[in-house]
Design a protein around this motif. Structure first.
Motif, PDB file in Angstrom:
ATOM      1  N   HIS A   1       0.836  -1.199   0.000  1.00 54.66           N
ATOM      2  CA  HIS A   1       0.000   0.000   0.000  1.00 54.66           C
ATOM      3  C   HIS A   1       0.866   1.242   0.000  1.00 54.66           C
ATOM      4  O   HIS A   1       0.691   2.137   0.812  1.00 54.66           O
ATOM      5  CB  HIS A   1      -0.954  -0.023   1.204  1.00 54.66           C
TER       6      HIS A   1
ATOM      7  N   ALA B   1      -4.202   2.775  14.690  1.00 48.49           N
ATOM      8  CA  ALA B   1      -4.490   3.684  13.569  1.00 48.49           C
ATOM      9  C   ALA B   1      -4.067   3.042  12.249  1.00 48.49           C
ATOM     10  O   ALA B   1      -4.441   3.502  11.175  1.00 48.49           O
ATOM     11  CB  ALA B   1      -3.767   5.013  13.765  1.00 48.49           C
TER      12      ALA B   1
ATOM     13  N   GLY C   1      -2.453  -1.137  11.060  1.00 46.61           N
ATOM     14  CA  GLY C   1      -2.923  -2.517  10.918  1.00 46.61           C
ATOM     15  C   GLY C   1      -3.675  -3.046  12.125  1.00 46.61           C
ATOM     16  O   GLY C   1      -4.494  -3.970  12.008  1.00 46.61           O
TER      17      GLY C   1
ATOM     18  N   ALA D   1     -18.416   8.924  18.562  1.00 47.35           N
ATOM     19  CA  ALA D   1     -17.374   9.163  17.553  1.00 47.35           C
ATOM     20  C   ALA D   1     -17.390  10.612  17.077  1.00 47.35           C
ATOM     21  O   ALA D   1     -16.351  11.157  16.693  1.00 47.35           O
ATOM     22  CB  ALA D   1     -17.577   8.217  16.371  1.00 47.35           C
TER      23      ALA D   1
ATOM     24  N   LYS E   1     -16.352  15.772  20.051  1.00 52.37           N
ATOM     25  CA  LYS E   1     -14.965  16.271  20.076  1.00 52.37           C
ATOM     26  C   LYS E   1     -14.269  16.000  21.409  1.00 52.37           C
ATOM     27  O   LYS E   1     -13.037  15.894  21.468  1.00 52.37           O
ATOM     28  CB  LYS E   1     -14.958  17.792  19.847  1.00 52.37           C
TER      29      LYS E   1
ATOM     30  N   MET F   1     -13.570   2.582  14.680  1.00 52.01           N
ATOM     31  CA  MET F   1     -12.450   1.842  14.107  1.00 52.01           C
ATOM     32  C   MET F   1     -12.902   1.220  12.787  1.00 52.01           C
ATOM     33  O   MET F   1     -14.048   0.780  12.662  1.00 52.01           O
ATOM     34  CB  MET F   1     -11.953   0.764  15.079  1.00 52.01           C
TER      35      MET F   1
ATOM     36  N   PHE G   1     -12.978   3.023  10.088  1.00 53.44           N
ATOM     37  CA  PHE G   1     -13.493   4.128   9.266  1.00 53.44           C
ATOM     38  C   PHE G   1     -12.393   5.157   9.054  1.00 53.44           C
ATOM     39  O   PHE G   1     -11.650   5.466   9.971  1.00 53.44           O
ATOM     40  CB  PHE G   1     -14.679   4.816   9.949  1.00 53.44           C
ATOM     41  N   GLY G   2     -12.343   5.701   7.840  1.00 53.77           N
ATOM     42  CA  GLY G   2     -11.399   6.775   7.550  1.00 53.77           C
ATOM     43  C   GLY G   2     -10.106   6.233   6.980  1.00 53.77           C
ATOM     44  O   GLY G   2      -9.743   5.067   7.218  1.00 53.77           O
ATOM     45  N   HIS G   3      -9.454   7.054   6.217  1.00 56.33           N
ATOM     46  CA  HIS G   3      -8.156   6.679   5.658  1.00 56.33           C
ATOM     47  C   HIS G   3      -7.408   7.940   5.272  1.00 56.33           C
ATOM     48  O   HIS G   3      -8.017   8.895   4.799  1.00 56.33           O
ATOM     49  CB  HIS G   3      -8.325   5.770   4.433  1.00 56.33           C
TER      50      HIS G   3
ATOM     51  N   ARG H   1     -10.197  -1.756  -1.611  1.00 56.96           N
ATOM     52  CA  ARG H   1      -9.995  -3.050  -0.952  1.00 56.96           C
ATOM     53  C   ARG H   1     -11.220  -3.390  -0.106  1.00 56.96           C
ATOM     54  O   ARG H   1     -11.635  -4.545  -0.008  1.00 56.96           O
ATOM     55  CB  ARG H   1      -8.744  -3.006  -0.067  1.00 56.96           C
TER      56      ARG H   1
ATOM     57  N   PHE I   1     -19.735  12.087   9.034  1.00 60.29           N
ATOM     58  CA  PHE I   1     -18.880  11.153   8.289  1.00 60.29           C
ATOM     59  C   PHE I   1     -18.805  11.535   6.807  1.00 60.29           C
ATOM     60  O   PHE I   1     -17.756  11.415   6.187  1.00 60.29           O
ATOM     61  CB  PHE I   1     -19.369   9.710   8.471  1.00 60.29           C
TER      62      PHE I   1
ATOM     63  N   LEU J   1     -15.313  10.124   5.594  1.00 62.79           N
ATOM     64  CA  LEU J   1     -14.920   8.937   6.365  1.00 62.79           C
ATOM     65  C   LEU J   1     -15.754   7.739   5.898  1.00 62.79           C
ATOM     66  O   LEU J   1     -16.960   7.700   6.098  1.00 62.79           O
ATOM     67  CB  LEU J   1     -15.153   9.181   7.861  1.00 62.79           C
TER      68      LEU J   1
ATOM     69  N   ASN K   1     -12.946   1.287   5.807  1.00 66.18           N
ATOM     70  CA  ASN K   1     -11.684   0.927   5.150  1.00 66.18           C
ATOM     71  C   ASN K   1     -11.524  -0.595   5.150  1.00 66.18           C
ATOM     72  O   ASN K   1     -12.398  -1.327   5.613  1.00 66.18           O
ATOM     73  CB  ASN K   1     -10.501   1.638   5.827  1.00 66.18           C
ATOM     74  N   VAL K   2     -10.369  -1.046   4.659  1.00 61.86           N
ATOM     75  CA  VAL K   2     -10.121  -2.479   4.484  1.00 61.86           C
ATOM     76  C   VAL K   2     -10.309  -3.275   5.784  1.00 61.86           C
ATOM     77  O   VAL K   2     -10.762  -4.416   5.775  1.00 61.86           O
ATOM     78  CB  VAL K   2      -8.695  -2.687   3.900  1.00 61.86           C
TER      79      VAL K   2
HETATM   80  N1  CMC Z   1     -14.087   8.125  13.633  1.00 68.28           N
HETATM   81  C1  CMC Z   1     -14.480   9.394  13.945  1.00 68.28           C
HETATM   82  N2  CMC Z   1     -13.858  10.494  13.492  1.00 68.28           N
HETATM   83  C2  CMC Z   1     -12.795  10.330  12.703  1.00 68.28           C
HETATM   84  C3  CMC Z   1     -12.321   9.046  12.329  1.00 68.28           C
HETATM   85  C4  CMC Z   1     -13.016   7.923  12.822  1.00 68.28           C
HETATM   86  N3  CMC Z   1     -12.617   6.683  12.502  1.00 68.28           N
HETATM   87  N4  CMC Z   1     -11.239   9.159  11.535  1.00 68.28           N
HETATM   88  C5  CMC Z   1     -11.025  10.494  11.405  1.00 68.28           C
HETATM   89  N5  CMC Z   1     -11.964  11.185  12.105  1.00 68.28           N
HETATM   90  C6  CMC Z   1     -12.090  12.643  12.174  1.00 68.28           C
HETATM   91  C7  CMC Z   1     -11.035  13.256  13.092  1.00 68.28           C
HETATM   92  O1  CMC Z   1     -11.504  13.380  14.412  1.00 68.28           O
HETATM   93  C8  CMC Z   1     -10.777  14.572  12.426  1.00 68.28           C
HETATM   94  O2  CMC Z   1     -11.814  15.457  12.815  1.00 68.28           O
HETATM   95  P1  CMC Z   1     -11.514  17.055  12.945  1.00 68.28           P
HETATM   96  O3  CMC Z   1     -11.151  17.523  11.577  1.00 68.28           O
HETATM   97  O4  CMC Z   1     -12.828  17.625  13.425  1.00 68.28           O
HETATM   98  O5  CMC Z   1     -10.409  17.209  13.941  1.00 68.28           O
HETATM   99  C9  CMC Z   1     -10.952  14.310  10.933  1.00 68.28           C
HETATM  100  O6  CMC Z   1     -11.808  13.158  10.860  1.00 68.28           O
HETATM  101  C10 CMC Z   1      -9.643  13.976  10.220  1.00 68.28           C
HETATM  102  O7  CMC Z   1      -8.986  12.962  10.980  1.00 68.28           O
HETATM  103  P2  CMC Z   1      -7.414  12.760  10.973  1.00 68.28           P
HETATM  104  O8  CMC Z   1      -7.035  11.916  12.132  1.00 68.28           O
HETATM  105  O9  CMC Z   1      -6.742  14.088  10.826  1.00 68.28           O
HETATM  106  O10 CMC Z   1      -7.236  11.964   9.602  1.00 68.28           O
HETATM  107  P3  CMC Z   1      -5.960  11.155   9.185  1.00 68.28           P
HETATM  108  O11 CMC Z   1      -5.957  11.112   7.717  1.00 68.28           O
HETATM  109  O12 CMC Z   1      -4.755  11.695   9.860  1.00 68.28           O
HETATM  110  O13 CMC Z   1      -6.226   9.703   9.828  1.00 68.28           O
HETATM  111  C11 CMC Z   1      -6.871   7.462  10.137  1.00 68.28           C
HETATM  112  C12 CMC Z   1      -6.565   8.585   9.120  1.00 68.28           C
HETATM  113  C13 CMC Z   1      -7.039   6.151   9.396  1.00 68.28           C
HETATM  114  C14 CMC Z   1      -5.675   7.326  11.114  1.00 68.28           C
HETATM  115  C15 CMC Z   1      -8.149   7.822  10.933  1.00 68.28           C
HETATM  116  O14 CMC Z   1      -9.228   7.975  10.027  1.00 68.28           O
HETATM  117  C16 CMC Z   1      -8.480   6.791  12.009  1.00 68.28           C
HETATM  118  O15 CMC Z   1      -7.972   6.897  13.126  1.00 68.28           O
HETATM  119  N6  CMC Z   1      -9.360   5.774  11.682  1.00 68.28           N
HETATM  120  C17 CMC Z   1      -9.663   4.712  12.600  1.00 68.28           C
HETATM  121  C18 CMC Z   1      -8.537   3.679  12.607  1.00 68.28           C
HETATM  122  C19 CMC Z   1      -8.532   2.821  11.362  1.00 68.28           C
HETATM  123  O16 CMC Z   1      -9.544   2.303  10.930  1.00 68.28           O
HETATM  124  N7  CMC Z   1      -7.322   2.632  10.794  1.00 68.28           N
HETATM  125  C20 CMC Z   1      -7.116   1.744   9.665  1.00 68.28           C
HETATM  126  C21 CMC Z   1      -6.672   2.450   8.434  1.00 68.28           C
HETATM  127  S1  CMC Z   1      -6.812   1.405   6.983  1.00 68.28           S
HETATM  128  C22 CMC Z   1      -5.610   0.176   7.226  1.00 68.28           C
HETATM  129  C23 CMC Z   1      -4.245   0.663   6.951  1.00 68.28           C
HETATM  130  O17 CMC Z   1      -3.998   1.062   5.819  1.00 68.28           O
HETATM  131  O18 CMC Z   1      -3.444   0.599   7.880  1.00 68.28           O
END
Ligand code: CMC
Length: 429
Positions: free
Chosen positions: A232, A266, A268, A294, A297, A304, A306-308, A317, A355, A360, A363-364
């Protein structure tokens, strides 16, 4: 590098600098900023590397806006439909799909290296029975360096490829051994008459007292999941492998560092965290409460799965895994209330302004855990599954970096601590 330039002017000093534009085969152009510190006296500030390309790579392409993922130019959908994990491994390592003969040789090479040194077992035996398998994996894979370090000439491409193949071959054996240590079962030897995923399942679940037949449904599902997780581009764990590798460290040490980076929720570790979260929600009637959490603030809770960082419309994926999750449950003839719960969570979140506005999407990792659970993999082993597959990406990226000869990775910082001050003897403080 293109002929186009972007001119940056420092209004304080009046000095200007032309920054060359680097254009890849596909994707956004990049500004080459190397001359900034020496010419204008500035470094750039980009915590989390949200706007920074750390390398040039020919391996994987992602377009987060369009939901595109390609390995060596081939769309992930086509590979998922037509290829196998080992063929994808060859593609990522070598850059091209193999001919029938090349693939046969590759399969033989991988098969040849599936066994682990007997002494490695005592290493695994040293862990407490309830040690987290990702902690064990990081330790055991790192320790492979101690078994092969002396014989490895990092300048020799054949030695580097051998190390890469060894890791791809041994990872399932080590993962299964870690699981069996937890279960108190004797370590299983690889069976080289089985294919990669069948062999892994056999080493995980066979016991000496009974005949074990690998489920074709399970092996096929694992093959798909491994293809989708194989690489990836410059994600956190791959960047870790490259950074550690850039110091000249051996590849086993670099991959062990990648395993540690992958473990975080955040990254795997999210697949394990999704199941923990679904368990905590417990019932469809409680979904709304967790969606509200979720969005709050003041609450650190995140949905978990959600988001990428890169995908801002959908994760291609996830689309493939979602379909596979339904197929696997149907083929196995099982229903899982957690799948129903996951679907309700997905439905509500996808209609929610919070969302939608933050782009958001599932994700995989949102769906992979449901498949692993249906196939009998314990939750604590979910991220290990990811690590087995991603090893192919880690070693491919490490090999590419070694071939190109990248300088040591060394980011800078904005220092915000105390200015210079004099030491005060303790009696005067
Ligand atoms: N639930 C609720 N709010 C969220 C989430 C979530 N899963 N993800 C992001 N946000 C919000 C976050 O609070 C922020 O809000 P604000 O702008 O008001 O401060 C905004 O969305 C942007 O978030 P960020 O943390 O700046 O975004 P990022 O691109 O840095 O983070 C991420 C990406 C994957 C770390 C994050 O979306 C997250 O923590 N997701 C949950 C963990 C997860 O599922 N991770 C697996 C990723 S896919 C497998 C891989 O490739 O490893």
């Amino acid at each position: 590098m293109s002929d186009q330039r972007v001119t940056v002017t420092d209004e304080t000093s009046g000095k200007s600098l032309e920054l060359p534009i680097i254009k890849g085969t596909d994707g956004e152009p990049c500004l080459q900023i190397k001359a900034l510190p020496s010419t204008l006296g500035y470094f750039t500030y980009d915590p989390g590397y949200t706007a920074t390309a750390s390398c040039t790579s020919k391996i994987t392409f992602i377009d987060g806006g369009k939901g595109i993922l390609r390995y060596r130019g081939y769309p992930i959908e086509q590979l998922a439909e037509n290829s196998s994990f080992l063929e994808v491994a060859y593609l990522l390592l070598e850059g091209e799909l193999p001919t029938a003969d090349e693939f046969k040789d590759f399969q033989q090479d991988i098969t040849y290296h599936t066994m682990i040194h007997e002494r490695l077992k005592s290493f695994i035996g040293g862990f407490h029975y309830d040690a987290h398998p990702m902690a064990m994996m990081a330790g055991v894979v790192g320790s492979l360096a101690a078994f092969y370090h002396d014989k490895m000439d990092m300048e020799n491409p054949e030695h580097r490829m051998l190390a890469a193949k060894r890791m791809i071959a041994k990872m399932p054996t080590i993962a299964a051994a870690c699981y069996r240590h937890h279960m108190g079962w004797p370590t299983a030897y690889p069976n080289n008459s089985l294919n990669y995923t069948e062999n892994f399942l056999d080493m995980m679940f066979s016991v000496p007292t009974e005949e074990y037949k690998v489920s074709k449904v399970a092996a096929k599902a694992f093959d798909l999941l491994f293809i989708l997780h194989a690489d990836h581009e410059q994600n956190a764990s791959t960047s870790t492998v490259r950074l550690v590798g850039s110091t000249g460290a051996n590849p086993y040490a670099s991959v062990a560092a990648g395993i540690s980076a992958l473990w975080g929720p955040a990254h795997g570790g999210a697949n394990e965290a999704v199941l923990t979260m679904l368990d905590e929600i417990g019932d469809v009637s409680r979904v709304g409460k967790f969606i509200d959490r979720a969005k709050d603030k003041n609450d650190p809770f995140r949905l978990m799965g959600f988001g990428h960082r890169v995908y801002k419309n959908f994760d291609p994926r996830a689309t493939l895994i979602r379909k596979a999750a339904y197929e696997v449950l149907e083929e196995l003839g099982t229903t899982d209330p957690l799948l129903e719960l996951a679907m309700e969570l997905e439905r509500i979140a996808l209609q929610d302004d919070y969302f939608i506005s933050k782009k958001l999407y599932p994700n995989v990792d949102f769906y992979s855990g449901i498949i692993y659970k249906a196939l009998g993999i314990p939750t604590s082993m979910f991220t290990v599954m990811f690590a087995i597959a991603r090893t192919v990406g880690w070693v491919s990226q490490w090999l590419e970096q070694e071939e190109v000869g990248t300088p040591i990775g060394r980011p800078r910082q904005v220092y915000a601590g105390a200015p210079e001050r004099d030491y005060i003897p303790v009696q005067s403080r």
